[in-house]
Structures are given as structure tokens and as C-alpha cells.
Write a protein that holds these residues in place. Structure first.
Motif, PDB file in Angstrom:
ATOM      1  N   ILE A 291     -36.356  -3.413  -1.661  1.00 62.12           N
ATOM      2  CA  ILE A 291     -37.337  -3.035  -0.645  1.00 62.12           C
ATOM      3  C   ILE A 291     -37.138  -1.581  -0.238  1.00 62.12           C
ATOM      4  O   ILE A 291     -38.103  -0.827  -0.034  1.00 62.12           O
ATOM      5  N   GLU A 292     -35.891  -1.169  -0.122  1.00 61.08           N
ATOM      6  CA  GLU A 292     -35.607   0.224   0.256  1.00 61.08           C
ATOM      7  C   GLU A 292     -36.151   1.198  -0.778  1.00 61.08           C
ATOM      8  O   GLU A 292     -36.778   2.207  -0.442  1.00 61.08           O
ATOM      9  N   VAL A 293     -35.926   0.908  -2.053  1.00 55.21           N
ATOM     10  CA  VAL A 293     -36.414   1.796  -3.120  1.00 55.21           C
ATOM     11  C   VAL A 293     -37.935   1.760  -3.198  1.00 55.21           C
ATOM     12  O   VAL A 293     -38.589   2.784  -3.422  1.00 55.21           O
ATOM     13  N   ALA A 294     -38.524   0.564  -3.021  1.00 53.67           N
ATOM     14  CA  ALA A 294     -39.977   0.430  -3.140  1.00 53.67           C
ATOM     15  C   ALA A 294     -40.718   1.173  -2.041  1.00 53.67           C
ATOM     16  O   ALA A 294     -41.856   1.615  -2.246  1.00 53.67           O
ATOM     17  N   GLU A 295     -40.098   1.331  -0.874  1.00 47.68           N
ATOM     18  CA  GLU A 295     -40.763   1.981   0.248  1.00 47.68           C
ATOM     19  C   GLU A 295     -40.434   3.465   0.346  1.00 47.68           C
ATOM     20  O   GLU A 295     -40.860   4.123   1.302  1.00 47.68           O
TER      21      GLU A 295
END
Length: 454
Positions: A407-411
Motif C-alpha cells: 500500500i505504501e509503494v502503491a500510494e
């Protein structure tokens, strides 16, 4: 006086005959000034009889005479150059201007692909296209299509020098400028529509599912094989990036059969193009082959899909980033996508250990700094750990860590993750939290949030 008038009439007759000869040579129907104004008053308002027009007609006649004497080389090129520099954007001189541009393009093929000489002639041809479009305008779309063709090769040969935003400003912005002017002058032209859709996709107008469906419909209509423009013969799309953009849009919208068909059509077109002596557009080919392999997996052809993924993983090195700025594709690692495809094929076959080994290979290289791991690598690996749920190896805790990282990388800014992908990551993370019975949930004070047990 009578002899002089007779000689003058003979000269005009010979000149008219020579103009008809060169018109037949170039396939153009050159008419007199009055006929031109009567047939096409809007396009040829600048071609009223004048000294300069008479001079151009005489030069055309001289070119026909040189051709009859088999002295085409220097003289005809000189005449075409003069016509190019002095003639207005008129249907009367359209064929001469296009013939001049064709000769500029043919000089490129005198040298082998990827050579320095070929690169110089390609850039010279691009400058001629700009000169034609910016100085006198154009009555046909030939110069626009030639410019786009040349810039696609320029992107392939020179690579994708990126700035901080991950975009190639030089080539992409040049194509956008040509696309705007082409669509303004020829709004019904299929190539103009294709360029417009790719420009919208490149500018992040395909973030949501509804927008992608709209762009897919527009591009599919523009790239139909049986498009007939102005009652003429079917128009054949000569935009390689259009094939890749359409295949990717089909796949993103879950139209896997269409994505498979367009990928095959684009790869066949690229092969024909390469056999004709043009530059090999390897980046477009890799993108189409990746969509082909992913579509085969979605359609249930696991053996064919695995063969395609393994071939791609062997062709592309792990640190090489594939680019497709013109078609709106974000930079991506073809090697990582191929390994992911092999892992997904293994999952569908029930071989979880083989699938996890592929994801561990991706994440291991990323931990060593050899290539950045995408959000899906963390998400897929974390979900496999959750499904295995081995308490001895602390799978649940590792699954939580990887899904939170996904989620951190995707956002992150500039990420290619869509809203549906982020939503799927959050759903999976929620499933992991539920297994912990709320033990990993913390409030603002840091105390454990004990809700959610049963």
C-alpha cells in the motif's frame, strides 16, 4: 507580328504539354488557375495567376523535360526544392511537395539501421516535416504521419532519457505538438484520432475505469482495419504505439480476447515493418508480447503463456526498464513482469512453492538494490504467505509487513497503481488484521485496539 504570335502559341502549347507530362509522372492533376479556383476555392485561394505561379509552372515543365532526357538526379531535386520553398500550401503543388518529402525519407534507407548516418538523415527528414508544416502549412496529412513515424524511431533509438517525473519531454512533447495540429486540420483522420487518444492516456486521463473504457472505445474505432476516409481506399494505421496502447487498454478493461487479438496483429505488423528495412521497434514489441502472454494466462492457455513469460524473462535483463512514453505506458520492468507471470501460472496450477520462489527472487534482488520491487510484488507475496499461514515461520506477521509495504509503494507519487489495485491491497490487509483479532491495530495513543475479535 503574325509569325511572333504563332511562335508564342507554339511555346505555350509545348509548356502545357510538359506540365501534363510531369503531372502524369507524379500522379497529380495540375489544372489551370481558373479551374483550380472553380473546383476548390477554399484550398487554392492563394494560387491565383501571378508571376510566381507562372514561374513554378515553368519549373515543373523543366522537370518533366529533364525526366524525358533521363537527367533526373540533380535537376529534378533542384526543381522540387525550389517548388517546396516558393509554392503556397495549395492542392495544385501538393504532389510536388509530397514528392520532395518522399525523397527526404528515401535517403534514410541508404544506410543500415542504427547507424550514425541513418540517424542524421532521420533528423534531417524531421526538420523538413517541421519546415513544411510551420512555414507553408499542408493540404494533406502525409507530412504529419511521416513526422510521427520518424519520432517513434527516434524514441526507440535514443531511448527514454527521463527527468524527475519519469517522462521523455523531447520526443513526447514533439509528438503532442504534431498531434494537436493534425487533429485540428484533419479531425476525421484515423491517425490523428489515435494520437489524440494516446496523448490523453499519457496525461493521466485513464486513471479510473470509466475513463479507460471511453479511451478504449475511441482508440478501437480509430484503429479499425476497414476504416475508409473520404470515400477512398481503407486507411492503414502506421502508428506502432497505437497497437500497444490499444492492447493495454483492452487488458486493463478485462477484454482479454480483444487484447490477445490486437497483440497478435501488432506483432505481425512490426515484423512486416522490420522486413521492409525500417528500424526495429523493440520496446513496442516487448510491450505487445507482454500483453499477449498476460492475455493467454487470463484466457486459460497456461502452457503458451508460460512459454511467452519465460522467453521475455530471458530476453530482458533485470535492471532494464521498458518505456513507452508515446503510447502512455509508464516505465516498467519487463523482467519483473515476466517473473510475476510465471508465478501466477504456477498459482493457477496449484504449485504455491514455485510461485513463492519467483516472488522471493524479485524481492531479493530489490533488497540488494538491483531493481525496485513494484507494489504488486509485495502484495502477491504477502497474500501467499497469508494463505499458507504457517505459524512456525511467522507467516501472518510477514504477510502484514508486505501488504502494508504494498500500500505504501502503491500510494507513492508517480505510481502506476490503479484505484482497484489499491482497494484490493487494502482488502487483503484487512483480512490479515482480522486474523490477528485486532492485535496489531493501534489508536492514536498507541494502546492496543482490542475490538474485532470474533
Amino acid at each position: 507580328g503574325g509569325a511572333s504570335a504563332q511562335a508564342s502559341g507554339t511555346t505555350l502549347t509545348n509548356t502545357s504539354s510538359k506540365i501534363n507530362n510531369i503531372s502524369a509522372l507524379f500522379g497529380a492533376d495540375i489544372k489551370s488557375g481558373s479551374d483550380i479556383k472553380k473546383d476548390a476555392p477554399t484550398a487554392d485561394c492563394a494560387t491565383a495567376p501571378s508571376i510566381s505561379c507562372i514561374k513554378l509552372d515553368v519549373m515543373a515543365a523543366q522537370a518533366a523535360e529533364d525526366d524525358e532526357a533521363h537527367n533526373v538526379g540533380v535537376s529534378l531535386n533542384h526543381v522540387l526544392t525550389e517548388i517546396m520553398e516558393t509554392s503556397p500550401a495549395s492542392l495544385k503543388y501538393l504532389r510536388y511537395r509530397e514528392e520532395y518529402l518522399r525523397r527526404c525519407l528515401l535517403r534514410i534507407f541508404h544506410h543500415p539501421p542504427r547507424s550514425t548516418e541513418r540517424q542524421q538523415y532521420r533528423l534531417a527528414a524531421v526538420r523538413e516535416c517541421v519546415k513544411i508544416l510551420c512555414t507553408g502549412g499542408q493540404c494533406s496529412c502525409f507530412a504529419f504521419e511521416a513526422a510521427v513515424w520518424l519520432l517513434e524511431e527516434e524514441e526507440e533509438v535514443c531511448g527514454c532519457p527521463q527527468d524527475g517525473t519519469g517522462s521523455n519531454n523531447t520526443v513526447a512533447f514533439a509528438v503532442e505538438n504534431f498531434a494537436r495540429r493534425m487533429y485540428h486540420q484533419f479531425p476525421c483522420n484515423p491517425t490523428a484520432k489515435t494520437l489524440l487518444v494516446m496523448m490523453m492516456r499519457r496525461r493521466q486521463y485513464s486513471r479510473s475505469q470509466a475513463d479507460r473504457l471511453v479511451l478504449e472505445g475511441l482508440l478501437e474505432e480509430a484503429m479499425r482495419e476497414d476504416v475508409i476516409e473520404d470515400g477512398q481506399s481503407p486507411h492503414h494505421i502506421d502508428c506502432a504505439s497505437g497497437f500497444r496502447a490499444l492492447a493495454e487498454l483492452h487488458y486493463e478493461n478485462r477484454h482479454y480476447a480483444k487484447a490477445h487479438a490486437v497483440s497478435l496483429r501488432g506483432l505481425a505488423w512490426l515484423q512486416e515493418r522490420r522486413e521492409r528495412g525500417h528500424e526495429s521497434l523493440s520496446q513496442v514489441g516487448l510491450g505487445l508480447r507482454l500483453v499477449l502472454a498476460k492475455s493467454l494466462r487470463r484466457l486459460g492457455n497456461l502452457d503458451e503463456a508460460e512459454a511467452q513469460f519465460q522467453a521475455l524473462a530471458g530476453w530482458v535483463s533485470e535492471g532494464e526498464i521498458g518505456f513507452g512514453e508515446l503510447c502512455g505506458s509508464l516505465p516498467t520492468s519487463i523482467h519483473q513482469q515476466s517473473l510475476r507471470g510465471i508465478a501466477l501460472v504456477a498459482v493457477e496450477r496449484g504449485d504455491i512453492d514455485a510461485a513463492m520462489s519467483q516472488y522471493e527472487r524479485i524481492l531479493g534482488k530489490a533488497s540488494l538494490g538491483r531493481a525496485k520491487a513494484e507494489h504488486w510484488a509485495h502484495a502477491d507475496y504477502g497474500w501467499l504467505l497469508y494463505q499458507r499461514g504457517d505459524a512456525a515461520t511467522n507467516d501472518l506477521e510477514q504477510a502484514r509487513i508486505h501488504l502494508e509495504k504494498a500500500i505504501e509503494v502503491a500510494e507513492e507519487e508517480g505510481s502506476s497503481a490503479t484505484d482497484s489495485q489499491i482497494a484490493e491491497h487494502r482488502y487483503r490487509l484487512g483480512e490479515v488484521y482480522w486474523k490477528f483479532c485486532g492485535g496489531v491495530r493501534r489508536g492514536e495513543s498507541g494502546d492496543g485496539d482490542g475490538g474485532g475479535g470474533g
